[in-house]
Motif scaffolding. Structure first.
Motif, mmCIF file in Angstrom:
data_model
loop_
_atom_site.group_PDB
_atom_site.id
_atom_site.type_symbol
_atom_site.label_atom_id
_atom_site.label_comp_id
_atom_site.label_asym_id
_atom_site.label_seq_id
_atom_site.Cartn_x
_atom_site.Cartn_y
_atom_site.Cartn_z
ATOM 1 N N VAL A 1 25.111 -0.736 -1.103
ATOM 2 C CA VAL A 1 24.961 0.547 -1.783
ATOM 3 C C VAL A 1 25.248 0.391 -3.269
ATOM 4 O O VAL A 1 24.481 0.858 -4.134
ATOM 5 C CB VAL A 1 25.899 1.610 -1.162
ATOM 6 N N GLU A 2 26.351 -0.292 -3.608
ATOM 7 C CA GLU A 2 26.747 -0.448 -4.999
ATOM 8 C C GLU A 2 25.783 -1.342 -5.767
ATOM 9 O O GLU A 2 25.557 -1.154 -6.970
ATOM 10 C CB GLU A 2 28.159 -1.035 -5.066
ATOM 11 N N PHE B 1 21.919 0.814 -5.770
ATOM 12 C CA PHE B 1 21.767 2.240 -6.057
ATOM 13 C C PHE B 1 22.711 2.689 -7.172
ATOM 14 O O PHE B 1 23.799 2.151 -7.341
ATOM 15 C CB PHE B 1 22.076 3.074 -4.811
ATOM 16 N N ALA C 1 24.692 6.197 -8.281
ATOM 17 C CA ALA C 1 25.171 7.356 -7.527
ATOM 18 C C ALA C 1 25.549 8.494 -8.463
ATOM 19 O O ALA C 1 26.180 8.279 -9.503
ATOM 20 C CB ALA C 1 26.366 6.967 -6.665
ATOM 21 N N LYS D 1 27.419 11.600 -2.525
ATOM 22 C CA LYS D 1 26.855 10.719 -3.544
ATOM 23 C C LYS D 1 25.341 10.695 -3.396
ATOM 24 O O LYS D 1 24.823 10.226 -2.378
ATOM 25 C CB LYS D 1 27.427 9.307 -3.394
ATOM 26 N N LEU E 1 21.999 9.103 -4.018
ATOM 27 C CA LEU E 1 21.642 7.710 -4.294
ATOM 28 C C LEU E 1 20.200 7.600 -4.770
ATOM 29 O O LEU E 1 19.278 8.112 -4.119
ATOM 30 C CB LEU E 1 21.839 6.855 -3.047
#
Length: 440
Positions: free
Chosen positions: A275-276, A279, A281, A321, A323
Motif C-alpha cells: 500500500v505504501e 499508493f 493516501a 485512507k 488510495l
C-alpha cells in the motif's frame, strides 16, 4: 466473431388458478437467498419456486431428487403450464436503491450457447467450481432452466427501448411484488413484428452480467448430451436469459468490498508495505461517525473529480485512507491483464498488486484460508474493522459498464466478486424446459 442468437421460448408458467399469486411463488436466485428468508419462502406457498431453485432447503439429503419430484408433480398436475406458442416475456422491474424508486426492462427468452472464444457471448468474471457442480446436478435432475442468467446488450440508437416502451404501454399480462419489495410487470410478446425486432436488435455480442456459473454449466450439460445436439433448434443448445440494455438507466452495478482477516504478521506487513509503495493516501476522519455515516462520507468522497481507486480502513477505524496510484504506470509488471481498463479497476489492482504480490496468495487461496471475505455494504465493512475482527478493509468502487465491456472484449475476465448487479432477477416468472426443440 459468431453472432448471438436470442429466441422466444414456450415457457412454463405458474397457473394462478391452481398455484396462486406470483407474490407467494417467486424467489431470489439460489446464490442470494438469505438463510433468514428460507423459511419465509417455504411457508409462503407449497409451490414456491425455492423448491426447484434451492432444493437443499427442502431436503438436504436428496436435494436433486426432491426438485425432480416437485417439477414432475407441478407440470403433471397443472400448477405449472406450458405456453402454447413461443414468447418473449418483457419484464418491467421496479426497485428501490438508496431511497429512490427506479426500474429497468428485462426481456426473457433463450440465448444460443456458444463457447466464450467464439465471441457471441462474453464473460466478465471468473467463477468457482463448487457452484457449477451444484447447478449441473440440478440441470440433470430437471432438464430445465429454473432461473435466467442476466445478460447485457447494446442499444446504441435506443430502437429497442422505444419498442419496449410501446409494449409496456399496454396493460400487463401479470404483475407481482417479490420478497424484497420489488415490483414486476410482465408482458407476453408474441406479435411477429415485435418478436422479429427484438431478435434483430440484440444480435450481440452479449455480456454475461450475472449467471456465469449457470452459463458454463449449460455448456457442460450440452457437451454431456452430445447425441441430442444434432438439431440446431434443440432446447439444450440454449439457455434461458433475461436481457437488459447496457444503456438502461436502471442497470446498476455495485461493488463487493474486501475484508482481510487472520493474516500472519509477516503477510500483513507485506500487504501494508505494498500500500505504501504503490499508493498515495488522503486521510478522511470518520471518528465519531456511525458506520452508516462513515460509509456516506466515503460515497461523497468518491464523487470527487479525482476519483480514488479504493479506500483503506484499519483498526480502530477512525480514519479512511483514499488510495490513488502514486504515479502513472506504477503498476507495470504487476498486472495480469493488459487492457487499460484492468489497471483502472479496484478488484484487479487489489488482486494483482496487494493480494498476489503483497500477501503472497491468489484470491482462491486467500478465501480458502479464511483471509478474505466480500461484504457488499460499505457500512458493514467499516463496522467489521471497528469491531476488531479484521486486519483491514478495502472499500472498492463499482465497475463501470465501459470498463467491464472493454475488459470483456479484450478477452479478460475480472476477478471473482468484482461486480454485483442489483437487483437480481426474480426466479419463478417463467421456466424453460430443455426437452425437445426450443419452440415446439
Amino acid at each position: 466473431m459468431a453472432e448471438a442468437l436470442f429466441r422466444p421460448i414456450r415457457g412454463w408458467r405458474y397457473d394462478p388458478t391452481r398455484a396462486g399469486a406470483l407474490d407467494a411463488l417467486a424467489a431470489p436466485p439460489y446464490d442470494v437467498i438469505a438463510q433468514s428468508d428460507v423459511e419465509r419462502l417455504l411457508e409462503s406457498s407449497p409451490h414456491n419456486v425455492i423448491r426447484l431453485e434451492l432444493p437443499s432447503a427442502v431436503d438436504a439429503n436428496d436435494p436433486y431428487g426432491s426438485a425432480s419430484r416437485a417439477w414432475n408433480e407441478w407440470t403433471s398436475n397443472g400448477f405449472l403450464q406450458r405456453d402454447e406458442t413461443a414468447h418473449f416475456y418483457l419484464v418491467r422491474h421496479t426497485f428501490t436503491l438508496d431511497g429512490v424508486r427506479t426500474g429497468r426492462f428485462e426481456i426473457m427468452g433463450a440465448v444460443r450457447l456458444a463457447q466464450w472464444e467464439q465471441g457471441a457471448v462474453l464473460p466478465h468474471e471468473h467463477t468457482h467450481e463448487a457452484a457449477k457442480q451444484d447447478r449441473l446436478m440440478l440441470m440433470n435432475a430437471l432438464h430445465a432452466n429454473v432461473s435466467p442468467i442476466l445478460a447485457l446488450y447494446e442499444d446504441d440508437d435506443g430502437a429497442i427501448r422505444i419498442l419496449l416502451r410501446a409494449i409496456s404501454s399496454r396493460p400487463p399480462d401479470a404483475s407481482f411484488t417479490d420478497l424484497a419489495g420489488d415490483d414486476y410487470e410482465v408482458w407476453h410478446v408474441t406479435d411477429p413484428g415485435e418478436v422479429g425486432a427484438i431478435r434483430l436488435g440484440v444480435s450481440g455480442p452479449l455480456f454475461v452480467a450475472d449467471g456465469h456459473h449457470r452459463y458454463e454449466t449449460a455448456l457442460t450439460y450440452l457437451d454431456q448430451r452430445g447425441d441430442e445436439t444434432s438439431d440446431g433448434e434443440n432446447a439444450i443448445r440454449y439457455i434461458m436469459a433475461a436481457l437488459t440494455s447496457i444503456e438502461d438507466p436502471g442497470l446498476v452495478s455495485l461493488p463487493y468490498h474486501r475484508l482481510i482477516q487472520g493474516l500472519p504478521d509477516d503477510a500483513r506487513a507485506r500487504l501494508m508495505r505494498q500500500v505504501e509503495t504503490y499508493f498515495k493516501a488522503e486521510e478522511i476522519a470518520i471518528d465519531g461517525l456511525s458506520d452508516a455515516e462513515a460509509a456516506e462520507r466515503y460515497a461523497s468522497a468518491i464523487k470527487a473529480q479525482d476519483l480514488p481507486m479504493m479506500a483503506l480502513i484499519e483498526p480502530p477505524g477512525d480514519v479512511l485512507k483514499l488510495l490513488r496510484p502514486l504515479e502513472p504506470g506504477i503498476f507495470e509488471g504487476l498486472l495480469t491483464g493488459e487492457s487499460e481498463a484492468w489497471e483502472r479497476l479496484g478488484p484487479c489492482v487489489f488482486l494483482d498488486v496487494l493480494l498476489t504480490h503483497g500477501v503472497g496468495a491468489n484470491q482462491h487461496e486467500a478465501e480458502t484460508r479464511g483471509w478474505l471475505s466480500y461484504p457488499r455494504d460499505a457500512a458493514e465493512a467499516i463496522g467489521a474493522v471497528r469491531e476488531g475482527g479484521c486486519d483491514a478493509g478495502f472499500l472498492l468502487q463499482a465497475v463501470s459498464m465501459t470498463d467491464m465491456t472493454e475488459a470483456a472484449e479484450a478477452g479478460e475476465r475480472l476477478p471473482p466478486k468484482s461486480t454485483y448487479f442489483f437487483p437480481k432477477v426474480a426466479t419463478g416468472i417463467v421456466l424453460n424446459s430443455l426437452a425437445g426443440r426450443l419452440e415446439d
